[in-house]
Design a protein around this motif. Structure first.
Motif, PDB file in Angstrom:
ATOM      1  N   PHE A  13       0.852  -1.169  -0.011  1.00 12.18           N
ATOM      2  CA  PHE A  13      -0.046   0.240  -0.211  1.00 12.18           C
ATOM      3  C   PHE A  13       0.841   1.275   0.019  1.00 12.18           C
ATOM      4  CE2 PHE A  13      -3.229  -3.202   1.399  1.00 12.18           C
ATOM      5  CZ  PHE A  13      -4.301  -2.545   0.830  1.00 12.18           C
ATOM      6  N   SER A  14       0.402   2.442  -0.666  1.00 16.28           N
ATOM      7  CA  SER A  14       1.422   3.589  -0.671  1.00 16.28           C
ATOM      8  C   SER A  14       0.812   4.466   0.446  1.00 16.28           C
ATOM      9  CB  SER A  14       0.923   4.467  -2.016  1.00 16.28           C
ATOM     10  OG  SER A  14       1.233   3.434  -3.124  1.00 16.28           O
ATOM     11  N   CYS A  15       1.617   5.453   0.836  1.00 13.27           N
ATOM     12  CA  CYS A  15       1.298   6.597   1.930  1.00 13.27           C
ATOM     13  C   CYS A  15       1.633   7.816   1.568  1.00 13.27           C
ATOM     14  CB  CYS A  15       1.931   5.995   3.136  1.00 13.27           C
ATOM     15  SG  CYS A  15       4.050   6.223   2.954  1.00 13.27           S
ATOM     16  N   GLU A  16       0.807   8.775   2.020  1.00 13.28           N
ATOM     17  CA  GLU A  16       1.288  10.040   1.871  1.00 13.28           C
ATOM     18  C   GLU A  16       0.874  11.057   3.208  1.00 13.28           C
ATOM     19  OE1 GLU A  16      -0.892  11.307  -1.451  1.00 13.28           O
ATOM     20  OE2 GLU A  16      -2.984  11.199  -0.390  1.00 13.28           O
ATOM     21  N   HIS A  17       1.234  12.075   3.264  1.00  9.63           N
ATOM     22  CA  HIS A  17       0.730  12.990   4.362  1.00  9.63           C
ATOM     23  C   HIS A  17      -0.592  13.341   4.229  1.00  9.63           C
ATOM     24  CE1 HIS A  17       0.695  15.782   7.476  1.00  9.63           C
ATOM     25  NE2 HIS A  17       0.349  16.654   6.918  1.00  9.63           N
ATOM     26  N   GLY A  18      -1.567  12.563   4.894  1.00 12.82           N
ATOM     27  CA  GLY A  18      -3.003  12.843   4.761  1.00 12.82           C
ATOM     28  C   GLY A  18      -3.702  11.876   5.318  1.00 12.82           C
ATOM     29  N   LEU A  19      -5.197  11.729   5.038  1.00 13.13           N
ATOM     30  CA  LEU A  19      -5.935  10.482   5.788  1.00 13.13           C
ATOM     31  C   LEU A  19      -6.995  10.352   4.879  1.00 13.13           C
ATOM     32  CD1 LEU A  19      -6.442   9.218   8.500  1.00 13.13           C
ATOM     33  CD2 LEU A  19      -7.960  10.862   9.149  1.00 13.13           C
ATOM     34  N   SER A  20      -7.571   9.088   4.949  1.00 16.31           N
ATOM     35  CA  SER A  20      -8.689   8.674   4.123  1.00 16.31           C
ATOM     36  C   SER A  20      -9.287   7.474   4.878  1.00 16.31           C
ATOM     37  CB  SER A  20      -8.718   8.545   2.647  1.00 16.31           C
ATOM     38  OG  SER A  20      -9.994   8.182   2.191  1.00 16.31           O
ATOM     39  N   LEU A  21     -10.270   7.410   5.214  1.00 17.45           N
ATOM     40  CA  LEU A  21     -10.878   6.151   6.007  1.00 17.45           C
ATOM     41  C   LEU A  21     -12.074   5.516   5.180  1.00 17.45           C
ATOM     42  CD1 LEU A  21     -10.794   7.314   9.629  1.00 17.45           C
ATOM     43  CD2 LEU A  21      -8.874   5.777   8.347  1.00 17.45           C
ATOM     44  N   TYR A  22     -12.311   4.398   5.129  1.00 22.73           N
ATOM     45  CA  TYR A  22     -13.520   3.581   4.489  1.00 22.73           C
ATOM     46  C   TYR A  22     -14.135   3.057   5.526  1.00 22.73           C
ATOM     47  CZ  TYR A  22     -16.204   0.486   1.456  1.00 22.73           C
ATOM     48  OH  TYR A  22     -17.123  -0.341   0.937  1.00 22.73           O
ATOM     49  N   ILE A  23     -15.415   3.463   6.013  1.00 19.59           N
ATOM     50  CA  ILE A  23     -16.110   3.071   7.002  1.00 19.59           C
ATOM     51  C   ILE A  23     -17.305   2.181   6.445  1.00 19.59           C
ATOM     52  CG2 ILE A  23     -17.313   3.703   9.126  1.00 19.59           C
ATOM     53  CD1 ILE A  23     -15.899   6.284   8.572  1.00 19.59           C
ATOM     54  N   GLU A  24     -17.600   1.124   7.131  1.00 23.26           N
ATOM     55  CA  GLU A  24     -18.829   0.139   6.885  1.00 23.26           C
ATOM     56  C   GLU A  24     -19.454   0.025   8.171  1.00 23.26           C
ATOM     57  OE1 GLU A  24     -17.802  -3.185   3.944  1.00 23.26           O
ATOM     58  OE2 GLU A  24     -15.878  -2.547   4.611  1.00 23.26           O
TER      59      GLU A  24
END
Length: 270
Positions: free
Chosen positions: A15-26
């Motif tokens: 998986f790639s990374c970067e300075h940031g945030l993203s979440l997938y919520i079920e």
């Protein structure tokens, strides 16, 4: 509830990374993306985790900084119009000032123009906005500080950013409450207190996201007081990353025990 990490400052293998945030919520039958990072990494991670952007019910943007809404550039216009929710106050120009150097931290003009297509939430501080059953957005009054680092442009003036544009996602599932935070510039301790007051509850099942606490590790007294206060808030799970800071997260884990690490590619059943 299932939370998959699409973007974080760190990542798992492949998986790639970067300075940031993203979440997938079920949660129940709802599929939600909270924040989009700064590029298209969130889409690649979603695909690797067998998710489809077309199946997402809601996309929430926590605040108007590039590392949380830059991914809008990689969504088609129809999807933005139908599914993206963003504070009306996030459509602006924002700055970070440190050691006398001022840096703009807004996303590009093209990203901002796309944000205009989404549902602009006219959020009022300390009053939750109900998006769907058991899904709320909440902004919290920022505590006053003598050490202001964040600013916003208003007409031709640069004003201290009061972060009225920052929204927290509150999800209630099976009677339990979860707080999702992009950065918590207004102080997560204040957020927890306000959520308890608004929803008339005494405990929080989980706090997931960034706390903007990287600098606290350099002040032992401040770190100790923050950890002590957080422990008293009766939060069962802390899943932290992005701007929390690796060192400070490790410190909290030593003090509180119930701390886990966000990392792109990780999946949490909470």
């Amino acid at each position: 509830m299932k939370v998959s990490v699409l973007v974080d400052n760190s990542s798992e293998k492949n998986f790639s990374c970067e300075h940031g945030l993203s979440l997938y919520i079920e949660s129940g039958e709802k599929k939600i993306i909270f924040d989009l990072g700064q590029s298209d990494i969130f889409l690649d991670s979603l695909k690797k985790l067998n998710g489809k952007i077309e199946d997402v019910d809601y996309i929430f943007i926590s605040h108007g900084h590039y590392d949380h809404m830059g991914g809008l550039l990689h969504l088609n216009h129809n999807l933005i119009r139908e599914k993206v929710y963003i504070s009306a106050y996030s459509i602006g120009t924002f700055y970070y000032k440190k050691f006398g150097v001022t840096k703009e931290i807004s996303p590009s003009d093209l990203v901002i123009s796309r944000a205009q297509m989404g549902h602009k939430v006219k959020n009022t501080r300390d009053v939750p906005v109900e998006i769907d059953e058991n899904i709320y957005l909440l902004s919290v009054t920022k505590e006053k500080s003598k050490k202001n680092k964040f600013y916003k442009k208003y007409l031709d003036d640069m004003l201290v950013d009061d972060f009225v544009h920052e929204m927290f996602l509150i999800i209630r599932e099976e009677g339990k409450y979860y707080i999702f935070t992009g950065c918590a510039h207004c102080n997560i301790l204040e957020v927890i207190d306000r959520v308890k007051e608004v929803f008339n509850i005494t405990e929080i099942e989980g706090v997931i996201g960034g706390l903007h606490t990287r600098s606290k590790i350099y002040n032992l007294g401040q770190s100790s007081e923050f950890a002590r206060s957080l422990k008293e808030k009766n939060v069962k799970q802390l899943i932290l990353g992005h701007c929390t800071g690796k060192l400070f997260r490790s410190y909290l884990k030593i003090k509180l025990k119930n701390v886990q690490k966000l990392s792109a590619g990780k999946v949490f059943e909470i």
